[in-house]
Design a protein around this motif. Structure first.
Motif, PDB file in Angstrom:
ATOM      1  N   THR A  64       0.863  -1.183   0.000  1.00  0.00           N
ATOM      2  CA  THR A  64       0.000   0.000   0.000  1.00  0.00           C
ATOM      3  C   THR A  64       0.902   1.236   0.000  1.00  0.00           C
ATOM      4  OG1 THR A  64      -0.105   0.379   2.395  1.00  0.00           O
ATOM      5  CG2 THR A  64      -1.555  -1.332   1.486  1.00  0.00           C
ATOM      6  N   PRO A  65       0.339   2.427  -0.034  1.00  0.00           N
ATOM      7  CA  PRO A  65       1.182   3.632   0.044  1.00  0.00           C
ATOM      8  C   PRO A  65       1.983   3.720   1.337  1.00  0.00           C
ATOM      9  CG  PRO A  65      -0.985   4.193  -0.783  1.00  0.00           C
ATOM     10  CD  PRO A  65      -1.064   2.770  -0.325  1.00  0.00           C
ATOM     11  N   TRP A  66       1.609   2.928   2.329  1.00  0.00           N
ATOM     12  CA  TRP A  66       2.257   3.021   3.646  1.00  0.00           C
ATOM     13  C   TRP A  66       3.050   1.761   3.992  1.00  0.00           C
ATOM     14  CZ3 TRP A  66      -2.853   3.875   2.458  1.00  0.00           C
ATOM     15  CH2 TRP A  66      -3.201   5.224   2.316  1.00  0.00           C
ATOM     16  N   GLY A  67       3.302   0.920   3.012  1.00  0.00           N
ATOM     17  CA  GLY A  67       4.030  -0.311   3.274  1.00  0.00           C
ATOM     18  C   GLY A  67       3.102  -1.501   3.126  1.00  0.00           C
ATOM     19  N   PHE A  68       3.292  -2.516   3.974  1.00  0.00           N
ATOM     20  CA  PHE A  68       2.413  -3.673   3.929  1.00  0.00           C
ATOM     21  C   PHE A  68       1.093  -3.355   4.597  1.00  0.00           C
ATOM     22  CE2 PHE A  68       6.495  -6.185   3.599  1.00  0.00           C
ATOM     23  CZ  PHE A  68       6.342  -6.406   2.241  1.00  0.00           C
ATOM     24  N   ASP A  69       0.095  -4.237   4.366  1.00  0.00           N
ATOM     25  CA  ASP A  69      -1.278  -3.919   4.736  1.00  0.00           C
ATOM     26  C   ASP A  69      -1.681  -4.422   6.100  1.00  0.00           C
ATOM     27  OD1 ASP A  69      -1.295  -6.605   4.283  1.00  0.00           O
ATOM     28  OD2 ASP A  69      -2.760  -6.550   2.666  1.00  0.00           O
ATOM     29  N   ASN A  70      -0.747  -4.676   7.007  1.00  0.00           N
ATOM     30  CA  ASN A  70      -1.112  -5.175   8.327  1.00  0.00           C
ATOM     31  C   ASN A  70      -1.477  -4.034   9.254  1.00  0.00           C
ATOM     32  OD1 ASN A  70      -0.525  -8.067   8.034  1.00  0.00           O
ATOM     33  ND2 ASN A  70       1.499  -7.276   7.533  1.00  0.00           N
ATOM     34  N   PHE A 233       8.439   9.424   2.271  1.00  0.00           N
ATOM     35  CA  PHE A 233       8.012  10.290   1.178  1.00  0.00           C
ATOM     36  C   PHE A 233       7.650  11.682   1.687  1.00  0.00           C
ATOM     37  CE2 PHE A 233       6.830   5.951  -0.149  1.00  0.00           C
ATOM     38  CZ  PHE A 233       7.514   5.878  -1.353  1.00  0.00           C
ATOM     39  N   LYS A 234       7.829  12.640   0.807  1.00  0.00           N
ATOM     40  CA  LYS A 234       7.321  13.971   1.092  1.00  0.00           C
ATOM     41  C   LYS A 234       5.813  13.997   0.876  1.00  0.00           C
ATOM     42  CE  LYS A 234      11.662  16.193  -0.213  1.00  0.00           C
ATOM     43  NZ  LYS A 234      12.330  17.174  -1.110  1.00  0.00           N
ATOM     44  N   GLU A 235       5.167  14.989   1.441  1.00  0.00           N
ATOM     45  CA  GLU A 235       3.706  15.021   1.439  1.00  0.00           C
ATOM     46  C   GLU A 235       3.113  15.109   0.042  1.00  0.00           C
ATOM     47  OE1 GLU A 235       2.312  18.074   3.993  1.00  0.00           O
ATOM     48  OE2 GLU A 235       3.114  17.173   5.830  1.00  0.00           O
ATOM     49  N   ASP A 236       3.853  15.688  -0.909  1.00  0.00           N
ATOM     50  CA  ASP A 236       3.255  15.904  -2.228  1.00  0.00           C
ATOM     51  C   ASP A 236       3.418  14.713  -3.170  1.00  0.00           C
ATOM     52  OD1 ASP A 236       5.954  16.163  -2.419  1.00  0.00           O
ATOM     53  OD2 ASP A 236       5.957  17.984  -3.646  1.00  0.00           O
ATOM     54  N   VAL A 237       3.906  13.581  -2.655  1.00  0.00           N
ATOM     55  CA  VAL A 237       4.005  12.381  -3.489  1.00  0.00           C
ATOM     56  C   VAL A 237       2.655  11.675  -3.486  1.00  0.00           C
ATOM     57  CG1 VAL A 237       5.172  10.183  -3.833  1.00  0.00           C
ATOM     58  CG2 VAL A 237       6.447  12.143  -2.955  1.00  0.00           C
ATOM     59  N   SER A 238       2.113  11.406  -4.656  1.00  0.00           N
ATOM     60  CA  SER A 238       0.791  10.780  -4.747  1.00  0.00           C
ATOM     61  C   SER A 238       0.823   9.368  -4.186  1.00  0.00           C
ATOM     62  CB  SER A 238       0.320  10.737  -6.199  1.00  0.00           C
ATOM     63  OG  SER A 238       1.074   9.782  -6.928  1.00  0.00           O
ATOM     64  N   GLU A 239      -0.337   8.894  -3.786  1.00  0.00           N
ATOM     65  CA  GLU A 239      -0.431   7.548  -3.235  1.00  0.00           C
ATOM     66  C   GLU A 239      -0.099   6.498  -4.294  1.00  0.00           C
ATOM     67  OE1 GLU A 239      -4.273   7.248  -1.487  1.00  0.00           O
ATOM     68  OE2 GLU A 239      -3.732   8.442   0.274  1.00  0.00           O
ATOM     69  N   ALA A 240      -0.495   6.761  -5.520  1.00  0.00           N
ATOM     70  CA  ALA A 240      -0.181   5.818  -6.593  1.00  0.00           C
ATOM     71  C   ALA A 240       1.331   5.703  -6.782  1.00  0.00           C
ATOM     72  CB  ALA A 240      -0.847   6.264  -7.896  1.00  0.00           C
ATOM     73  N   GLU A 241       2.038   6.821  -6.697  1.00  0.00           N
ATOM     74  CA  GLU A 241       3.488   6.796  -6.852  1.00  0.00           C
ATOM     75  C   GLU A 241       4.149   6.094  -5.673  1.00  0.00           C
ATOM     76  OE1 GLU A 241       7.129   7.215  -8.589  1.00  0.00           O
ATOM     77  OE2 GLU A 241       5.139   7.555  -9.450  1.00  0.00           O
ATOM     78  N   VAL A 243       2.862   3.643  -3.945  1.00  0.00           N
ATOM     79  CA  VAL A 243       2.680   2.205  -4.163  1.00  0.00           C
ATOM     80  C   VAL A 243       3.718   1.692  -5.146  1.00  0.00           C
ATOM     81  CG1 VAL A 243       1.152   0.455  -5.139  1.00  0.00           C
ATOM     82  CG2 VAL A 243       0.227   2.188  -3.590  1.00  0.00           C
ATOM     83  N   LYS A 244       3.909   2.416  -6.235  1.00  0.00           N
ATOM     84  CA  LYS A 244       4.841   1.985  -7.270  1.00  0.00           C
ATOM     85  C   LYS A 244       6.254   1.857  -6.717  1.00  0.00           C
ATOM     86  CE  LYS A 244       4.227   3.995 -11.149  1.00  0.00           C
ATOM     87  NZ  LYS A 244       4.226   5.039 -12.209  1.00  0.00           N
ATOM     88  N   ARG A 245       6.672   2.838  -5.938  1.00  0.00           N
ATOM     89  CA  ARG A 245       8.041   2.800  -5.403  1.00  0.00           C
ATOM     90  C   ARG A 245       8.177   1.721  -4.320  1.00  0.00           C
ATOM     91  NH1 ARG A 245       9.770   9.137  -4.644  1.00  0.00           N
ATOM     92  NH2 ARG A 245       8.623   9.961  -6.429  1.00  0.00           N
ATOM     93  N   ASN A 246       7.137   1.551  -3.509  1.00  0.00           N
ATOM     94  CA  ASN A 246       7.186   0.495  -2.495  1.00  0.00           C
ATOM     95  C   ASN A 246       7.262  -0.887  -3.137  1.00  0.00           C
ATOM     96  OD1 ASN A 246       7.141   2.254  -0.331  1.00  0.00           O
ATOM     97  ND2 ASN A 246       4.923   2.117  -0.021  1.00  0.00           N
ATOM     98  N   GLN A 247       6.529  -1.073  -4.238  1.00  0.00           N
ATOM     99  CA  GLN A 247       6.597  -2.346  -4.943  1.00  0.00           C
ATOM    100  C   GLN A 247       7.996  -2.589  -5.500  1.00  0.00           C
ATOM    101  OE1 GLN A 247       3.407  -1.857  -7.777  1.00  0.00           O
ATOM    102  NE2 GLN A 247       1.972  -3.079  -6.546  1.00  0.00           N
ATOM    103  N   ALA A 248       8.630  -1.530  -5.979  1.00  0.00           N
ATOM    104  CA  ALA A 248       9.983  -1.676  -6.510  1.00  0.00           C
ATOM    105  C   ALA A 248      10.951  -2.107  -5.415  1.00  0.00           C
ATOM    106  CB  ALA A 248      10.441  -0.352  -7.134  1.00  0.00           C
ATOM    107  N   VAL A 249      10.772  -1.570  -4.212  1.00  0.00           N
ATOM    108  CA  VAL A 249      11.635  -1.951  -3.093  1.00  0.00           C
ATOM    109  C   VAL A 249      11.446  -3.427  -2.759  1.00  0.00           C
ATOM    110  CG1 VAL A 249      12.037  -1.621  -0.620  1.00  0.00           C
ATOM    111  CG2 VAL A 249      11.763   0.363  -2.109  1.00  0.00           C
ATOM    112  N   VAL A 250      10.187  -3.879  -2.741  1.00  0.00           N
ATOM    113  CA  VAL A 250       9.902  -5.274  -2.419  1.00  0.00           C
ATOM    114  C   VAL A 250      10.513  -6.198  -3.457  1.00  0.00           C
ATOM    115  CG1 VAL A 250       8.071  -6.994  -2.207  1.00  0.00           C
ATOM    116  CG2 VAL A 250       7.825  -4.765  -1.104  1.00  0.00           C
ATOM    117  N   ARG A 251      10.395  -5.825  -4.732  1.00  0.00           N
ATOM    118  CA  ARG A 251      10.885  -6.688  -5.805  1.00  0.00           C
ATOM    119  C   ARG A 251      12.415  -6.738  -5.874  1.00  0.00           C
ATOM    120  NH1 ARG A 251       5.957  -4.659  -8.935  1.00  0.00           N
ATOM    121  NH2 ARG A 251       4.615  -6.518  -8.995  1.00  0.00           N
ATOM    122  N   GLN A 252      13.088  -5.875  -5.103  1.00  0.00           N
ATOM    123  CA  GLN A 252      14.543  -5.907  -5.058  1.00  0.00           C
ATOM    124  C   GLN A 252      15.063  -6.465  -3.739  1.00  0.00           C
ATOM    125  OE1 GLN A 252      15.773  -1.873  -5.819  1.00  0.00           O
ATOM    126  NE2 GLN A 252      14.850  -1.815  -7.855  1.00  0.00           N
TER     127      GLN A 252
END
Length: 656
Positions: A64-70, A233-241, A243-252
């Motif tokens: 999610t935009p905040w990491g994992f969904d727990n 993230f800074k406040e002006d980063v969209s939630e969609a962005e 998610v995208k960056r968090n997914q990239a971290v997980v996949r690496q």
């Protein structure tokens, strides 16, 4: 355009949870079996490459935009049933033991006795009390500095060995499946043969879920999350962005981020560190990749050997553990979920990978940009409310071996919703409609070797939910409640055709059911008005000798009161030899241990045992034991001994 992401929280409807997987020595996994309940198969990873690709991709889907969904779960309220033992030594007084679900399968609790000693752990201090002199003969501080007060801990004892299960954190973490603060979980093996001393300390990665002991062998379940640091993230980063960056971290992330770690310290202070091997981690067909359950095995008679805790892991969540002498069942209740609407910009930013913590450059729409679609976002798909059940064979020494898995519709109440009998597992659940307006309960009968459905009986308590379940041999009892309390009796002799044989409607409900004398059932719960408003603690005695006509013989009602025995049957004492029973009772005028006599015909109040102290919240009684001719009761402040016949106080043993 809008994207819908589901978030979920592992629930304990009120935890505790557990694990399992295929041991590397267990041979090839069984062929998958599919039933109308949706049987699932656990599959062992072939190695670290297989593990890494699977966990990365499944975990990325849960970001999610905040990491994992727990999310922090509700407290799981765990139940049990009391057994009676007499030590073989003639000098040892007859005594009660922890109230457990299945005879011969011990469960962790705050106090244990073998008749000669009472062992308890409070505020990080283990104490041994001699039952003959009623004096503290040994104590051992298990915490450092200010970490002891309020630290929840339980005990398992076999002979002269005690295993202290320390969860860390505030008392509110007690019974919450797998959500104690990371790093605070410790299992401490203590020698009780002389002055108590620590033999070894096990620090698993993650948090304590639950444990069971058969003989001197303990199976411990912990839950861990992958060790992945998500960017800030800074406040002006969209939630969609995000998610995208968090997914990239997980996949690496490397495989090591998921592998549960174990640290073992022996009596000399030497530290051994290890982790669960990739080939000892299994996964069901459908899993999130955001948590792992690990089962540790320790034989208290042998201590921690060169094999360590012989851990195996499962890529799954779990919150309910049920054990028999040869089987360990782990059930994962359905998740709570909520849709999160993520608004995306009309134009995507360039395909660059900003560094961690940097905001993506905003792209403002221009008159030449295509208009934003007015198409409404699709409705989120509500996940099915179903419970996964896994069975593991614990009949042999060492790590358990996986047997089978299956699914049933609905949600379990607690471990008493599960019962193995005559080659079958009975499972009681409540299924609620997606809008929450309708509900119904059912009992499913599964073959224990495959967990495929054999039979079911449904339609219990339409519009209500299960408040208590008890299976006794081929008979089942189920209480549902909304305004009145239907007590259903179930005939489970024919596994293919279980059926309801009787129903009793009374006001109030029983939250815990306990077998009494032959043909009798004891209920602990709340009386209620005809509109369903609770009025106070009630203890009921039911005549269930005629399965077609259950009836209540007696009711004891304490107005404006409550008892922890409703949700924690470890707090309930029943001594069949004399019909003595004790439950903690909390009310405005007085709190203490409500002492009862329960015989074939009724429930009678004998009196109240009260502990000294000014703080009513601290003097509340938590546990009661019978040792010889005395009742021993435990509160936060100490242990009191009372005569079982007259209730006269005999001794007070302060614990702080």
């Amino acid at each position: 355009m809008k994207t819908l992401i589901r978030t979920a929280a592992t629930v304990a409807a009120l935890a505790t949870a557990a694990v399992a997987c295929t041991s590397t020595t267990a041979g090839a996994p069984p062929k998958p079996r599919v039933s109308s309940l949706g049987a699932i198969r656990l599959v062992a990873y072939t190695g670290c490459d297989d593990l890494l690709s699977g966990l990365r991709e499944h975990a990325a889907q849960r970001v999610t935009p905040w990491g994992f969904d727990n999310v922090m779960p509700l407290a799981y309220m765990e139940d049990s049933a009391r057994s009676v033992t007499a030590n073989a030594k003639t000098s040892t007084p007859e005594h009660s033991t922890t109230n457990v679900h299945e005879a011969g399968v011990d469960e962790p609790d705050v106090v244990k006795t073998d008749g000669d000693r009472v062992i308890t752990v409070k505020d990080g201090v283990l104490r041994i009390i001699d039952t003959a002199t009623r004096k503290v003969t040994g104590s051992l501080k298990l915490t450092e500095g200010e970490n002891g007060p309020g630290m929840p801990a339980d005990l398992l004892v076999s002979g002269d060995r005690a295993l202290v299960l320390m969860r860390g954190g505030d008392i509110m973490y007690k019974r919450m499946a797998g959500f104690a603060p990371p790093g605070d979980t410790r299992y401490v093996l203590v020698d009780l043969s002389g002055a108590p001393k620590v033999l070894s300390t096990i620090k698993p990665q993650g948090s304590y879920v639950d444990a069971r002991m058969v003989g001197s062998t303990v199976r411990l379940v912990t839950r861990s999350q992958p060790d992945i640091a998500f960017p800030e993230f800074k406040e002006d980063v969209s939630e969609a962005e995000r998610v995208k960056r968090n997914q990239a971290v997980v996949r690496q992330a490397p495989a090591d981020a998921w592998l549960p770690k174990i640290e073992i310290t022996d009596a000399s202070g030497a530290v051994r560190k290890d982790s669960v091997k990739c080939e000892r981690i299994s996964h069901p067909a459908d899993y999130t990749g955001t948590s792992l359950l690990t089962v540790h095995t320790i034989d208290l008679a042998q201590g921690v050997t060169a094999a360590g805790t012989d851990p195996i892991s499962l890529a799954a969540d779990g919150d309910i553990v049920y054990g028999t002498g040869s089987s360990l069942y782990v059930a994962s209740n359905p998740r709570w979920w909520m849709p999160v609407v993520i608004s995306e910009p009309a134009v995507e930013t360039p395909a660059t990978t900003p560094s961690s913590g940097d905001a993506a450059p905003a792209v403002e729409p221009t008159p030449t940009d295509p208009p934003v679609s007015d198409t409404p976002a699709p409705e989120p798909t509500i996940p099915p409310e179903e419970t996964e059940v896994h069975r593991f064979d614990i009949g042999s020494p060492g790590a358990p071996s996986y047997v089978a898995s299956g699914k049933v519709p609905g949600r379990l109440l607690n471990q008493y919703s599960l019962s193995e009998y005559d080659g079958h597992l009975r499972v009681a659940t409540t299924l609620t409609s997606p809008d929450g307006k309708t509900s119904s309960s059912a009992v499913y009968v599964l073959k224990a070797d495959t967990l495929a459905r054999t039979g079911e009986v449904g339609g219990l308590g339409e519009g209500e939910r299960i408040y208590s379940v008890r299976f006794i041999g081929p008979v089942g009892y189920c209480v549902t409640f909304r305004q009145v309390d239907p007590l259903y009796t179930l005939d489970l002799r024919d596994a293919a055709a279980p059926k309801v044989t009787g129903e009793l409607k009374i006001t109030g409900y029983s939250a815990y059911l306990h077998p009494g004398a032959e043909g009798r059932l004891i209920g602990i719960g709340q009386e209620a008005s005809e509109k369903g408003r609770t009025l106070g603690t009630q203890v009921s005695l039911f005549d269930v000798s005629d399965p077609a006509g259950p009836r209540r013989l007696s009711q004891l009602f304490q107005k404006d009161s409550g008892s922890t025995a409703e949700w924690d049957p470890h707090a309930f004492l029943y001594w069949p030899k004399t019909g003595l029973a004790v439950i903690p009772l909390y009310q405005q005028t007085e709190s203490g241990g409500l002492v009862l006599k329960i015989d074939d015909s009724g429930v009678t109040k004998l009196g109240m045992i009260k502990h000294p102290g000014k703080d009513e919240g601290q003097t509340g009684i938590e546990r009661a034991l019978v040792i010889g001719d005395s009742i021993w009761t435990l509160s936060y402040d100490g242990i009191q001994v009372n005569d079982a016949a007259t209730l006269a106080q005999q001794a007070w043993i302060p614990l702080r």
